[in-house]
Design an enzyme around this catalytic site. Sequence first.
Site, PDB file in Angstrom:
ATOM      1  N   ASP A  84       6.240  -1.600 -17.241  1.00 36.50           N
ATOM      2  CA  ASP A  84       4.978  -1.806 -16.522  1.00 36.50           C
ATOM      3  C   ASP A  84       4.081  -0.581 -16.660  1.00 36.50           C
ATOM      4  O   ASP A  84       3.429  -0.166 -15.703  1.00 36.50           O
ATOM      5  CB  ASP A  84       5.249  -2.114 -15.045  1.00 36.50           C
ATOM      6  CG  ASP A  84       4.033  -2.732 -14.343  1.00 36.50           C
ATOM      7  OD1 ASP A  84       3.140  -3.238 -15.063  1.00 36.50           O
ATOM      8  OD2 ASP A  84       3.965  -2.700 -13.115  1.00 36.50           O
TER       9      ASP A  84
ATOM     10  N   PRO B  41       0.815  -1.218   0.000  1.00 30.56           N
ATOM     11  CA  PRO B  41       0.000   0.000   0.000  1.00 30.56           C
ATOM     12  C   PRO B  41       0.848   1.267   0.000  1.00 30.56           C
ATOM     13  O   PRO B  41       1.983   1.274   0.467  1.00 30.56           O
ATOM     14  CB  PRO B  41      -0.809  -0.123   1.292  1.00 30.56           C
ATOM     15  CG  PRO B  41       0.027  -0.986   2.175  1.00 30.56           C
ATOM     16  CD  PRO B  41       0.715  -1.956   1.278  1.00 30.56           C
TER      17      PRO B  41
END
Length: 778
Positions: free
Chosen positions: A611, A528
């Site tokens: 990515d 996170p």
Amino acid sequence: MVQQMEGAKMLIICCFLLSNIRTASTRDTIGLGQSIRDGETLVSANESFELGFFSPGKSKSRYLGIWYKKIANGTVTWVANRDAPLPDRSGVLSISSQGNGTLILLNSTNGIVWSFNAARTAQNPVALLLESGNFVVKSGNDNDSDNFLWQSFDYPTHVLLPGMKLGVNLVTGLKRFMSSWKSADDPAQDNYIYEVDPRGVPQAVFRKGSKIKFRAGPWNGLHWTGTPQLQPNPVYTFEYVSNENEVFYRFNLIKSSVLTMMVINPQGEPQRLTWMEQTQKWAPFMPFSGLILDQCDNYALCGAYAICNMNSNSARCECLEGFVPKSPSEWDLLDTSDGCIRRTQLDCEHGDGFLKRESVKLPDTSFSRVDKNISILACKELCSKNCSCTAYANADVRGGGSGCLLWFHDLIDMKVLSEGGQDLYIRMATSELDNFERTKRRKKKKVVIIIICALLATGVILIGGFMYMRKKKRRDQGNTVGSSELDYIDRGNRKENMELPMFDWNTIADATDNFSWKNKLGEGGFGPVYRVEGQEIAVKRLSKSSGQGVEEFKNEVLLIAKLQHRNLVRLLDVTRTKFLDWSKRCQIIEGIARGLLYLHQDSRLRIIHRDLKASNVLLDNDMNPKISDFGMARAFGVDQTEANTDRVVGTYGYMSPEYAIDGLFSVKSDVFSFGVLAWRLWTEDRSLELIDKSLDGSYSLSEALRCIQVGLLCVQQRPEDRPNMSSVVLMLSGERSLPQPKQPGFFTERNLPESESSSSKRKLPLSNEITISLIEGR
């Protein structure tokens, strides 16, 4: 141990090629009193499948089977008499003249080798080979599958085709399961079985004989809980049904042109394969090629009340919080099969509590119960009132979670998942929970903070944090939360990490309101990310379940610290979409393009992001785009234009075909990711359906179509057809005409280099620890 596929074993033996087949007909049906003999075949309407007699491998025995017709040498998908081979070519298949629609396979003495008996009498029975590969017996023109007298799909062998059910009919007791061949020469049923176990709460299991080797777990609304790699894809969909009549799983094709199947080879290796037209070979389907991905997938490896965690390519067993090793001496010797026991016994009469464990593969549900209609709060109350209940969880993870799954036995076969895991609430004595909370408050932790000041010229700072602690002795594992965490960053390497400043845990906890969900910006491969109140600072916290670690983090820091651009590295709330008018959206598109151009051409290093996706493009307060997350990026030399890797990383759906399949990446790989859009809408002249309806017509039609066309140019199949980013920037900002895009590249359709060996085999580990083996036949 993980099943390793050696080249010698993988000469497509999982496909079991045919030999000695003579085709003498093209009909797809036999009627009452009719037959087919060895040398004759049935062929489905569009010639996808063929049924007849064959000899597998080097065997001289004859079998009645079904195979793909359009594939060279065929690939067997079903065998009738797998345990009763014919010694010669005298076999005859016919429908019994008795009128009940019974199929019989006779040998040279008219002895019955194989047959089935219909449950009811049929009018004008016929046997038909369907285009799906299903061989059925039905009454005349009745094509309702529910009325079939018999079908081969009810009796899978080593292959699961699209539309085939894997499960149990709870009314008739019929079990549909996959089972391996004994060898490439012998299709007799062997010990390896993949099935849906209906006990307790149904779950998929893979076993050898009676011993479970792997448990995929119960269905959670999206996938089996132990196989989060089963993600939505453009080729097929998943279906799971569980009611009072039956329990089954199956997959159904979206693209009928793709040939794909699940297969168990004689070595006990279940795989999902896709036919590659260019190479005329079967290859593992990405990203889900097999069931058993790592050591933690071995059933009950760590014993009861323990959880398995992959670290540095090896499995590590840890007791759950509040539990200690049952046999400490064996545990110290790395024999963890005895599992763990409670440190403090439960006291149901006076009330127990529950400790939440996040991101796990749910335990074995053989002794579980499910209620699909209650909330998680009602589930907790139900478990609390039953002293035999050991844990609970949501039965369905969709829409924030629903339903109730209850355990009434030891919790076994759990695994830490880097993605797709679920929350499990474990019953624990109240005193143990109190100790747990005190330990959390008392524990001294430190965080290594890396401040990447060079990320933005606009002043947004990213702080990436890694927690680390001193290692505990192995016998203490499981006693306290985090006691088994590794010292992720070696203190001796601090100079390599640019003399990084240190902040204590309390400073970061206070700044993020103890990592409150209110401050959570999002979550990526590391874990996170939280914002710091009142400042444009983000704190990235490594998740214990993350599949990434130090190398990716250091890579991100060392690369990004050397790069400066206004479009390189806050999530946009849905309520703020009103600020995204067409002009702003164009600026975002162009900003992303300029950011990539800088990486590819204008920075002092040539960087391939690898990515690039929507969630890695962040927006600041002024809606300026920031390319983020450089953990997977690779730096090129000045004269280097492309490279090859054995470790494919990135996100399925955004990766170019040549990179996803062959590990070949270049600036054109990023170009492909930049341009991912819908090709079908373009070809059907419905491109405007791609445009956000919230714009309500307040946009430039020509600019919108230009953006779509540029995107499609970026995802063309051949890398050399795709524009570079300098051309993209010019296309987006200019008025010149654009070429028509060619068909995009899909992962099932890519051009392999002509020089590629026909007998090569490479392993491509993905960033989520999935290993892909490309199978090349001789």
